[in-house]
Design an enzyme around this catalytic site. Structure first.
Site, PDB file in Angstrom:
ATOM      1  N   SER A 202       0.804  -1.222   0.000  1.00 36.04           N
ATOM      2  CA  SER A 202       0.000   0.000   0.000  1.00 36.04           C
ATOM      3  C   SER A 202       0.836   1.270   0.000  1.00 36.04           C
ATOM      4  CB  SER A 202      -0.935   0.022   1.216  1.00 36.04           C
ATOM      5  OG  SER A 202      -0.211   0.247   2.407  1.00 36.04           O
TER       6      SER A 202
ATOM      7  N   LYS B  75       1.170   4.099   7.339  1.00 39.23           N
ATOM      8  CA  LYS B  75       0.425   4.957   6.420  1.00 39.23           C
ATOM      9  C   LYS B  75       0.874   6.406   6.568  1.00 39.23           C
ATOM     10  CE  LYS B  75      -2.508   1.937   4.611  1.00 39.23           C
ATOM     11  NZ  LYS B  75      -1.763   0.757   5.072  1.00 39.23           N
TER      12      LYS B  75
END
Length: 232
Positions: free
Chosen positions: A152, A190
C-alpha cells in the site's frame, strides 16, 4: 509485544481462573473489555494463542489455559501503559570521552516484528532480533525497526519486504509516514493526514482506500525516518 486490549484480556482470564477455577465466557470477556461484539474477542484470543500466552483445550467448552504472562501483565504493572518496546538506546548526540576513537560504526536497533503496508495486521510484537544502523540514518531519540508486509506504500518507495526504521514518538505532523495503532488491535504504516478533528490514514497506492477515523481510535507509535532494502 502485546496490545493493551490483549493484555487486559489475558489478565481478566487469569484473574477469573484464579478466583473461580474456570475461564470467563466470551460474553463476559466482551463486557469486561467494553467491546461491541464477540468477534473482537475471537481476534484477541487467536492473537494470544498464536503468541503462546494461552492454550485452548480441544473438546471442552470455555476451556482456556494461561501458559505465561508477559512482563507488561505482571502484578503492580498497569496494562494501560503506552507502547514501550524494549529499545537499545543509541549514542547519537552524546558527548563521550575519546568518541572519535571508540564510537561504534553502527547503532543496534531492535526489530519489533512486522507492520502492514496494506490491510492492517495484529499490532507490533516482541523484539525478534537487532540490526545495525549508521548514526547518520537516524534522528535523535530512540528507534525500532519493522519488516514491511504489503504494497500500500509503493508510491512512497516502500515495498513488501523492506525494513523501516521508526523513531519512537506519539505525535506527528500531517504528511508524515507513521506507525498507527488502530483500536489498540491493528497496526499499519500509512501517511498521516488531519481532517478537522478526524485522522486520515492515507495509502500510497491507488488500489487502497484512505481510512478516516476518530482521534480516539488512532495512536501514533512512531515516525518513519529511514528504510533498508535487501536485493536478492
Amino acid at each position: 509485544m502485546l496490545t493493551r486490549k490483549q493484555i487486559e484480556l489475558l489478565r481478566f482470564i487469569q484473574d477469573r481462573l484464579a478466583s473461580d477455577g474456570v475461564p470467563p465466557s466470551f460474553d463476559e470477556m466482551k463486557d469486561a473489555l467494553d467491546l461491541r461484539s464477540k468477534s473482537g474477542i475471537h481476534r484477541l484470543i487467536t492473537a494470544l494463542e498464536e503468541r503462546g500466552f494461552i492454550r485452548r483445550l480441544a473438546n471442552r467448552a470455555r476451556a482456556i489455559e494461561v501458559i505465561k504472562l508477559p512482563e507488561q501483565a505482571l502484578p503492580n504493572h498497569t496494562p494501560r501503559s503506552k507502547f514501550s518496546p524494549s529499545v537499545i538506546e543509541g549514542d547519537l548526540g552524546r558527548n563521550r570521552p575519546n568518541a572519535a576513537n571508540d564510537a561504534p560504526p553502527f547503532i543496534s536497533i531492535p526489530v519489533m516484528g512486522r507492520i502492514a503496508a496494506g490491510t492492517p495486521i495484529s499490532a507490533i510484537q516482541s523484539r525478534s532480533h537487532t540490526i545495525g544502523m549508521p548514526p547518520d540514518m537516524l534522528a535523535s531519540g530512540d528507534h525500532y525497526a519493522l519488516e514491511v508486509r504489503g504494497d500500500s506504500m509503493i508510491e512512497a518507495g516502500i515495498f513488501d519486504g523492506d525494513t523501516v526504521i521508526i523513531k519512537m514518538q506519539e505525535t506527528a505532523d500531517t504528511g508524515d509516514i507513521v506507525v498507527a495503532l488502530i483500536d489498540d488491535e491493528e497496526a499499519t504504516l500509512k501517511r498521516l493526514r488531519r481532517r478537522g478533528s478526524s485522522i486520515a490514514l492515507e495509502a500510497a497506492n491507488p488500489a487502497y482506500e484512505t481510512r478516516v477515523l476518530g482521534p480516539d481510535r488512532v495512536r501514533i507509535q512512531g515516525k518513519l525516518v529511514s528504510l533498508m532494502r535487501r536485493y536478492h
